[in-house]
Design a protein around this motif. Sequence first.
Motif, PDB file in Angstrom:
ATOM      1  N   VAL A 463       0.840  -1.203   0.000  1.00 31.79           N
ATOM      2  CA  VAL A 463       0.000   0.000   0.000  1.00 31.79           C
ATOM      3  C   VAL A 463       0.872   1.249   0.000  1.00 31.79           C
ATOM      4  O   VAL A 463       0.588   2.235  -0.705  1.00 31.79           O
ATOM      5  CB  VAL A 463      -0.939  -0.009   1.229  1.00 31.79           C
ATOM      6  N   THR A 464       1.954   1.234   0.772  1.00 31.69           N
ATOM      7  CA  THR A 464       2.863   2.386   0.831  1.00 31.69           C
ATOM      8  C   THR A 464       3.470   2.665  -0.543  1.00 31.69           C
ATOM      9  O   THR A 464       3.516   3.825  -0.996  1.00 31.69           O
ATOM     10  CB  THR A 464       3.979   2.134   1.855  1.00 31.69           C
ATOM     11  N   ARG A 465       3.934   1.619  -1.198  1.00 35.38           N
ATOM     12  CA  ARG A 465       4.521   1.805  -2.545  1.00 35.38           C
ATOM     13  C   ARG A 465       3.454   2.282  -3.533  1.00 35.38           C
ATOM     14  O   ARG A 465       3.733   3.091  -4.429  1.00 35.38           O
ATOM     15  CB  ARG A 465       5.117   0.478  -3.025  1.00 35.38           C
ATOM     16  N   PHE A 466       2.239   1.729  -3.410  1.00 36.65           N
ATOM     17  CA  PHE A 466       1.162   2.111  -4.325  1.00 36.65           C
ATOM     18  C   PHE A 466       0.859   3.606  -4.205  1.00 36.65           C
ATOM     19  O   PHE A 466       0.695   4.310  -5.217  1.00 36.65           O
ATOM     20  CB  PHE A 466      -0.090   1.291  -3.994  1.00 36.65           C
ATOM     21  N   VAL A 467       0.787   4.088  -2.973  1.00 33.05           N
ATOM     22  CA  VAL A 467       0.506   5.516  -2.763  1.00 33.05           C
ATOM     23  C   VAL A 467       1.694   6.368  -3.199  1.00 33.05           C
ATOM     24  O   VAL A 467       1.526   7.427  -3.827  1.00 33.05           O
ATOM     25  CB  VAL A 467       0.170   5.775  -1.280  1.00 33.05           C
ATOM     26  N   LYS A 468       2.906   5.901  -2.916  1.00 34.26           N
ATOM     27  CA  LYS A 468       4.107   6.666  -3.248  1.00 34.26           C
ATOM     28  C   LYS A 468       4.237   6.865  -4.756  1.00 34.26           C
ATOM     29  O   LYS A 468       4.651   7.943  -5.215  1.00 34.26           O
ATOM     30  CB  LYS A 468       5.324   5.946  -2.692  1.00 34.26           C
ATOM     31  N   TYR A 469       3.885   5.835  -5.528  1.00 31.18           N
ATOM     32  CA  TYR A 469       4.022   5.917  -6.988  1.00 31.18           C
ATOM     33  C   TYR A 469       2.662   6.137  -7.643  1.00 31.18           C
ATOM     34  O   TYR A 469       2.432   5.723  -8.778  1.00 31.18           O
ATOM     35  CB  TYR A 469       4.643   4.629  -7.514  1.00 31.18           C
ATOM     36  N   SER A 470       1.748   6.795  -6.934  1.00 36.38           N
ATOM     37  CA  SER A 470       0.398   7.009  -7.471  1.00 36.38           C
ATOM     38  C   SER A 470       0.415   7.883  -8.732  1.00 36.38           C
ATOM     39  O   SER A 470      -0.410   7.683  -9.634  1.00 36.38           O
ATOM     40  CB  SER A 470      -0.490   7.646  -6.401  1.00 36.38           C
ATOM     41  N   TYR A 471       1.325   8.833  -8.810  1.00 40.07           N
ATOM     42  CA  TYR A 471       1.395   9.684 -10.008  1.00 40.07           C
ATOM     43  C   TYR A 471       1.769   8.848 -11.229  1.00 40.07           C
ATOM     44  O   TYR A 471       1.142   8.963 -12.297  1.00 40.07           O
ATOM     45  CB  TYR A 471       2.411  10.808  -9.802  1.00 40.07           C
ATOM     46  N   GLU A 472       2.789   8.017 -11.079  1.00 42.80           N
ATOM     47  CA  GLU A 472       3.198   7.153 -12.197  1.00 42.80           C
ATOM     48  C   GLU A 472       2.085   6.173 -12.570  1.00 42.80           C
ATOM     49  O   GLU A 472       1.873   5.870 -13.750  1.00 42.80           O
ATOM     50  CB  GLU A 472       4.459   6.366 -11.827  1.00 42.80           C
ATOM     51  N   ILE A 473       1.355   5.683 -11.562  1.00 41.87           N
ATOM     52  CA  ILE A 473       0.246   4.760 -11.823  1.00 41.87           C
ATOM     53  C   ILE A 473      -0.848   5.461 -12.625  1.00 41.87           C
ATOM     54  O   ILE A 473      -1.375   4.914 -13.600  1.00 41.87           O
ATOM     55  CB  ILE A 473      -0.315   4.211 -10.499  1.00 41.87           C
ATOM     56  N   SER A 474      -1.186   6.682 -12.224  1.00 41.51           N
ATOM     57  CA  SER A 474      -2.231   7.444 -12.932  1.00 41.51           C
ATOM     58  C   SER A 474      -1.817   7.719 -14.376  1.00 41.51           C
ATOM     59  O   SER A 474      -2.618   7.591 -15.300  1.00 41.51           O
ATOM     60  CB  SER A 474      -2.492   8.750 -12.189  1.00 41.51           C
ATOM     61  N   ALA A 475      -0.559   8.088 -14.583  1.00 42.75           N
ATOM     62  CA  ALA A 475      -0.087   8.404 -15.922  1.00 42.75           C
ATOM     63  C   ALA A 475      -0.127   7.147 -16.814  1.00 42.75           C
ATOM     64  O   ALA A 475      -0.574   7.212 -17.973  1.00 42.75           O
ATOM     65  CB  ALA A 475       1.341   8.936 -15.849  1.00 42.75           C
ATOM     66  N   ALA A 476       0.332   6.024 -16.277  1.00 43.05           N
ATOM     67  CA  ALA A 476       0.328   4.794 -17.068  1.00 43.05           C
ATOM     68  C   ALA A 476      -1.096   4.321 -17.354  1.00 43.05           C
ATOM     69  O   ALA A 476      -1.404   3.839 -18.446  1.00 43.05           O
ATOM     70  CB  ALA A 476       1.100   3.692 -16.330  1.00 43.05           C
ATOM     71  N   TYR A 477      -1.982   4.495 -16.391  1.00 39.17           N
ATOM     72  CA  TYR A 477      -3.380   4.064 -16.543  1.00 39.17           C
ATOM     73  C   TYR A 477      -4.074   4.896 -17.628  1.00 39.17           C
ATOM     74  O   TYR A 477      -4.761   4.355 -18.487  1.00 39.17           O
ATOM     75  CB  TYR A 477      -4.097   4.198 -15.221  1.00 39.17           C
ATOM     76  N   ASP A 478      -3.921   6.200 -17.573  1.00 36.82           N
ATOM     77  CA  ASP A 478      -4.580   7.081 -18.554  1.00 36.82           C
ATOM     78  C   ASP A 478      -3.985   6.906 -19.956  1.00 36.82           C
ATOM     79  O   ASP A 478      -4.702   7.092 -20.945  1.00 36.82           O
ATOM     80  CB  ASP A 478      -4.455   8.546 -18.104  1.00 36.82           C
ATOM     81  N   LYS A 479      -2.733   6.531 -20.016  1.00 36.00           N
ATOM     82  CA  LYS A 479      -2.071   6.416 -21.326  1.00 36.00           C
ATOM     83  C   LYS A 479      -2.452   5.110 -22.016  1.00 36.00           C
ATOM     84  O   LYS A 479      -2.483   5.061 -23.252  1.00 36.00           O
ATOM     85  CB  LYS A 479      -0.560   6.474 -21.122  1.00 36.00           C
ATOM     86  N   SER A 480      -2.741   4.094 -21.277  1.00 32.17           N
ATOM     87  CA  SER A 480      -3.005   2.760 -21.869  1.00 32.17           C
ATOM     88  C   SER A 480      -4.385   2.704 -22.542  1.00 32.17           C
ATOM     89  O   SER A 480      -5.258   3.508 -22.265  1.00 32.17           O
ATOM     90  CB  SER A 480      -2.954   1.685 -20.780  1.00 32.17           C
TER      91      SER A 480
END
Length: 480
Positions: A463-480
């Motif tokens: 959960v900590t890593r997920f929140v920490k890299y939330s920006y990268e997750i959002s960018a990859a999600y919107d781009k796919s």
Amino acid sequence: MDKEKNIEDFFKSEDNSYTFKGKEKTKKHSKPKENENHYYDKGRRESKIVSFFKNWFVFDSNVDLQDPTNVLYRRNFCIRSIIFLANIMFIIFSFVGISSSNYILTIAFFLVQTVMSQMINYLLKRKKDDYNQQMLIMYLQSMFVFVLSVFLYVKVYLGFTLLDDRVLSNQEASIAQASYLLIFFTFVIISLYQSTKLLRNIFAPLLVIMIILNITLLHPELFSHAYSLSNFWNYLKGDGRQVLVDVILRLFVFLVFYVSLYVSASISQYMFIQRTSEVERRMNVEANFKDIVESVFESVRAYNTTDDAFELRLSVSKVAAVVKVIGEAMNYDNQTISELSKFATIHSERMKELSMDGIDDINSTNFDFVLKKTKLATTIIKRLQISKKAEDIVYRYFEGVLDGNFLDKTSINSEDYESNILLISEIYHILRTDQTFKKALNHQRSIELIQKEFYKLFNQNLVTRFVKYSYEISAAYDKS
């Protein structure tokens, strides 16, 4: 490494459940030693001897356990081979005690032995598929070997005593006793049929013959006192007491030995029946294995509730993009991240492989191919279960029925990081998309819910890593 093959093994644990396994090492096979050919000729000679032995004496050689006639024929064949060896031993004993007065017994013994052996061989080869005839051969061989041993004992004993009209010496008594023990050896041969019914049916004739043998041959003096009841009783109270004790002890030994063989045959028969039943069950499963596999494949396809192929591909591509970012955040190597991404999309990309088209029957040539398909089906089921679990969690939250008991039952083993990565990615995707029970949430709100409402489901480090890299997750999600 074969990437097509690796995806099923990648998430398979030692107990055959599917979870992260990591990169497998290929087991190298050692090369044959150079001096192995040195023993090739010797191995061939030994193999011929072993093959001969199996053909003549091993019951399991080319036996169809589902065919009782074939089983009985093979038993008759093996026991005939044993009787052949016993006949050789009987012939050796038949030469013991030969004198000018007992050639008739020797010739009679050979005639009985030869005629009965030829008759049994003829019947055995005549109708191999006739169960009743095989049963007849079983009884004939049983009585033949027993009668032959009795005849041998009578011949040896008479050769030493009555025809020569003298008492046995110590050496002759030992030989006569050994020939008497051969009768018990024939009981062992009969018990090899592992048929309690056979042992029950022939018990009475064997008992009568043993009584007659013990009384008439070993103790003929009983007859000389049996013409008068009072005379016979007086004899038994006097000198005949030891004779009576000897007869009773011999019959008692016979009964104990026979009961022991019966118990042994009963156990062997039970084990054989259980083994046959197991083989029958296995054959029934194999016969219906194709239908079972097709049913499994159909169930997997039915489990996938998304009918729109484009929507499914779009959905899994977004989940795979999130999985990739989390994998990098967890410092996984490229191979592990690649396999995680394949697992995320497997129910979309490889569902079409779950088909039995072109396979009419499952046999040894295509079994491995079908087994590979079943492993793939198991992996897809695992992936679909994660999607269903994520949907149930989010649905219960928005319906206000998400409680601690459900979370405890739903949570995945915290040590299984890879399955947890798939689950948290699926939950994030469901939160970001429109569902029948909710509207799509923005990225920030989805992260907040995962951090505050669903954190109990996951390892805290994840959960900590997920929140920490939330920006990268959002960018990859919107781009796919």
